[in-house]
Scaffold this active site. Structure first.
Site, PDB file in Angstrom:
ATOM      1  N   ASP A  80       1.355   1.864 -13.557  1.00  0.00           N
ATOM      2  CA  ASP A  80       1.250   0.779 -12.586  1.00  0.00           C
ATOM      3  C   ASP A  80       1.863  -0.494 -13.166  1.00  0.00           C
ATOM      4  OD1 ASP A  80       0.017   2.203 -10.587  1.00  0.00           O
ATOM      5  OD2 ASP A  80      -2.016   1.623 -11.160  1.00  0.00           O
TER       6      ASP A  80
ATOM      7  N   GLN B  85       8.338  -4.266  -8.182  1.00  0.00           N
ATOM      8  CA  GLN B  85       7.767  -5.150  -7.167  1.00  0.00           C
ATOM      9  C   GLN B  85       8.867  -5.968  -6.501  1.00  0.00           C
ATOM     10  OE1 GLN B  85       5.719  -6.698 -10.480  1.00  0.00           O
ATOM     11  NE2 GLN B  85       3.681  -6.182  -9.724  1.00  0.00           N
TER      12      GLN B  85
ATOM     13  N   ARG C  60       7.857   3.965  -7.868  1.00  0.00           N
ATOM     14  CA  ARG C  60       7.112   3.504  -6.694  1.00  0.00           C
ATOM     15  C   ARG C  60       7.592   2.079  -6.403  1.00  0.00           C
ATOM     16  NH1 ARG C  60       1.402   2.727  -8.224  1.00  0.00           N
ATOM     17  NH2 ARG C  60       1.048   4.947  -7.813  1.00  0.00           N
TER      18      ARG C  60
ATOM     19  N   ALA D 124       1.411  -7.499  -5.533  1.00  0.00           N
ATOM     20  CA  ALA D 124       0.043  -7.892  -5.169  1.00  0.00           C
ATOM     21  C   ALA D 124      -0.537  -9.022  -6.013  1.00  0.00           C
ATOM     22  CB  ALA D 124      -0.875  -6.683  -5.258  1.00  0.00           C
TER      23      ALA D 124
ATOM     24  N   ARG E 264      -8.033  -7.934  -4.990  1.00  0.00           N
ATOM     25  CA  ARG E 264      -6.611  -7.978  -4.638  1.00  0.00           C
ATOM     26  C   ARG E 264      -6.353  -7.344  -3.279  1.00  0.00           C
ATOM     27  NH1 ARG E 264      -6.134  -6.987 -10.155  1.00  0.00           N
ATOM     28  NH2 ARG E 264      -5.698  -4.773  -9.881  1.00  0.00           N
ATOM     29  N   ARG E 265      -7.155  -6.338  -2.934  1.00  0.00           N
ATOM     30  CA  ARG E 265      -7.003  -5.745  -1.602  1.00  0.00           C
ATOM     31  C   ARG E 265      -7.430  -6.741  -0.520  1.00  0.00           C
ATOM     32  NH1 ARG E 265      -5.276  -2.972  -4.946  1.00  0.00           N
ATOM     33  NH2 ARG E 265      -3.586  -4.382  -4.370  1.00  0.00           N
TER      34      ARG E 265
END
Length: 305
Positions: free
Chosen positions: A133, A162, A181, A186, A285-286
């Site tokens: 990540d 990102q 990915r 975020a 963060r969500r």
């Protein structure tokens, strides 16, 4: 304006060590259970099986970051190894995601590298893939350097780029051929290194998606934005990009019906399934990304009895 203030507020809270410590005592109350699949390996494997039954594949993440004690980093590594073993034993369709700060990056690079070697050795033996990540910008270049070093020995490891970073396009060029990915981003980053305007981030996101796909590299498009998903489908169709070269990814607990619809259409739809006691920073963060999800927290709080 209000949405930006709300986002900044939750990002600020996500870094509170006091609240994080308290969150571990509360367990998965305050609504976090809707987006975190329990605290144990057993609980996350159960959730993965349920998602597999719906035609969805998964990647699991043992939550935790910014570890500053060697013992904690080693313990986190053991959980990752045990998780890979559990995935293999259960026969579920699932990868693993890890955070380098949880594995000791802020303590000692050699320690972190040794821990990653241990995880990747297990993943290779069990025929699995590990995603590193991407964290905040202070760890960005360290993460890319670690990936470069690991790729000399392992081909079952990738990372995340990102779209809000100005350097995304150039960094992507250096990572051709590596499974990545791609996300919008975020964390709260400085205007010196990252776009601040949503429209510019969205535009750059589509640019880097197309860029990586056109190199023939495997591409994971991680977004809940149905408009971007449709644009990707159309782009791949027009450019004869096979469906086995890319996948869509979404977070556990979000847009479940859309996830299942994408899978029914014959695309690979991967669900990012987090678990563990150190869920607080992830949950904040969500909420920062989608302030409307504050209702999760209110429902959890009111029903905790």
């Amino acid at each position: 304006m209000v949405e930006k203030l709300t986002k900044n507020f939750f990002l600020y809270l996500s870094k509170s060590k006091v609240l994080n410590k308290g969150a571990k005592r509360w367990g998965l109350r305050l609504g976090a259970s809707q987006v975190v699949a329990g605290v144990s390996i057993e609980s996350v494997i159960k959730s993965v099986k349920e998602l597999n039954d719906k035609g969805l594949v998964c990647t699991v993440d043992h939550l935790g970051e910014f570890v500053f004690k060697k013992e904690e980093a080693v313990q986190a590594t053991t959980v990752c190894v045990d998780t890979l073993e559990a995935i293999s034993e259960a026969g579920v369709k699932c990868n693993l995601s890890v955070k380098l700060t949880q594995l000791g990056l802020d303590i000692d690079k050699r320690l972190c590298l040794d821990n990653m070697n241990r995880i990747l050795d297990t993943a290779r033996r069990t025929n699995n893939f590990v995603r590193i990540d991407m964290e905040d910008y202070t760890h960005y270049h360290q993460t890319l350097e670690m990936l470069k070093e690991l790729r000399r020995k392992y081909n079952n490891v990738g990372t995340v780029i990102q779209a809000y970073l100005y350097s995304a396009k150039d960094d992507l060029e250096k990572l051709k051929g590596i499974p990545l990915r791609l996300v919008k981003g975020a964390y709260k980053e400085s205007a010196k290194v990252a776009f601040q305007d949503k429209k510019k981030i969205d535009a750059n996101y589509m640019k880097i998606i197309k860029q990586h796909l056109l190199t023939g590299s495997y591409t994971a498009i991680a977004t809940h934005d149905h408009r971007i998903i449709e644009q990707v489908k159309e782009f791949c169709h027009q450019n004869n990009i096979p469906r086995n070269q890319f996948e869509f990814q979404m977070l556990y607990g979000f847009r479940k019906e859309l996830q299942e619809e994408i899978a029914r259409q014959g695309y690979t739809m991967r669900v990012y399934v987090p678990f563990g006691k150190d869920w607080y920073g992830y949950f904040m963060r969500r909420l920062a990304e989608r302030p409307q999800n504050v209702s999760f927290a209110l429902k959890g709080f009111l029903s905790r009895k």
